[in-house]
Design an enzyme around this catalytic site. Structure first.
Site, PDB file in Angstrom:
ATOM      1  N   ASP A  35       9.285  -1.451  -4.624  1.00 21.09           N
ATOM      2  CA  ASP A  35       9.510  -1.686  -3.266  1.00 21.09           C
ATOM      3  C   ASP A  35       8.769  -2.831  -2.418  1.00 21.09           C
ATOM      4  OD1 ASP A  35      11.072   0.630  -4.354  1.00 21.09           O
ATOM      5  OD2 ASP A  35      10.692   1.544  -2.591  1.00 21.09           O
ATOM      6  N   HIS A  86      16.672  -3.099  -1.270  1.00 24.81           N
ATOM      7  CA  HIS A  86      15.851  -2.486  -0.262  1.00 24.81           C
ATOM      8  C   HIS A  86      15.830  -2.309   1.275  1.00 24.81           C
ATOM      9  CE1 HIS A  86      12.763   0.705   0.157  1.00 24.81           C
ATOM     10  NE2 HIS A  86      11.851  -0.236   0.909  1.00 24.81           N
ATOM     11  N   HIS A  90      14.419  -3.876   6.491  1.00 23.50           N
ATOM     12  CA  HIS A  90      13.382  -2.567   6.237  1.00 23.50           C
ATOM     13  C   HIS A  90      13.231  -1.720   7.373  1.00 23.50           C
ATOM     14  CE1 HIS A  90       9.938  -0.157   4.322  1.00 23.50           C
ATOM     15  NE2 HIS A  90      10.749  -0.652   3.407  1.00 23.50           N
ATOM     16  N   HIS A 182       4.281  -0.195  -4.808  1.00 27.22           N
ATOM     17  CA  HIS A 182       4.646  -1.520  -4.287  1.00 27.22           C
ATOM     18  C   HIS A 182       4.008  -3.208  -4.459  1.00 27.22           C
ATOM     19  CE1 HIS A 182       5.864   2.286  -1.922  1.00 27.22           C
ATOM     20  NE2 HIS A 182       6.202   1.684  -0.897  1.00 27.22           N
TER      21      HIS A 182
HETATM   22 ZN   LIG Z   1      10.068   0.156   1.366  1.00 24.46          ZN
END
Ligand SMILES: [Zn+2]
Length: 214
Positions: A35, A86, A90, A182
């Site tokens: 991510d 995503h 964010h 991540h």
């Molecule tokens: Zn995230």
């Protein structure tokens, strides 16, 4: 009898076509997911590592990061990984913004991703897993899919690489797990450099999640 289920367990009860919490079971398959990228420093190193191990993965990209680093997003696709959505910016608490804003974040990012991989829709992973019931229902109506994870590496806790490696080695992911990591920090690459060979030696095949149906 008083049964208490965690959010993760509840989501696991929903059909895979709506919420994916595990990948398809096939022959020791393991699904790495990253991510918050693409990141100009960390994503290229991670891609080099995955290529060196013949491993495929899924990248849940942030739209505004794609706008900043389009060539990196192109490289992810060119190397056979799949793209996930995503959100565009964010937001800190995704489920708290209006449904209209949520859909705007998702659609704007889908358009960027479609320009890269020619797929009209992409699995969506809400920032921090923050999912509203309104969005869940919207996705059910649209027959769209949300992608969670079954194995949280917790690579965002600012532990040392050695600590994360020891923790994950102690409790390795199982077949069909979707591993949350991540690529906006160095940790994932460092940890996988140590653990990918071990996981592969144990029979895990690193695959990308299937694409969202058109
Ligand atoms: Zn995230």
């Amino acid at each position: 009898m008083n049964i208490k289920l965690s959010k993760q367990q509840l989501l696991g009860l929903l059909p895979d076509a709506l919420v994916l919490t595990r990948g398809p079971r096939s022959d020791g398959a393991l699904y790495l997911s990253f991510d918050d990228g693409p990141h100009p420093e960390h994503t290229p190193r991670l891609l080099d590592l995955l290529a060196a191990h013949d491993a495929q993965a899924s990248f849940f990209l942030i739209g505004q990061q794609v706008e900043r680093h389009p060539q990196l997003a192109e490289r992810i696709v060119a190397e056979g990984h799949t793209l996930g959505n995503h959100s565009f910016s964010h937001p800190l608490s995704f489920s708290k913004i209006s449904l209209r804003q949520q859909l705007h974040e998702i659609d704007r990012t889908d358009r960027l991703l479609t320009a890269l991989d020619d797929h009209p829709r992409h699995c969506f992973r809400p920032p921090r897993g923050s999912l509203s019931v309104a969005l869940l229902l919207h996705f059910a109506r649209q027959r769209r899919r949300i992608a969670y994870w079954s194995y949280n590496s917790m690579d965002y806790l600012n532990q040392s690489d050695a600590e994360v490696i020891a923790r994950l080695r102690n409790r390795p992911p199982r077949a069909a797990d979707i591993v949350l990591m991540h690529d906006d920090a160095a940790c994932a690459e460092q940890v996988l450099a140590a653990l990918l060979p071990e996981w592969q030696a144990a029979g895990r095949r690193l695959l990308a999640l299937p694409r969202e149906a058109a």
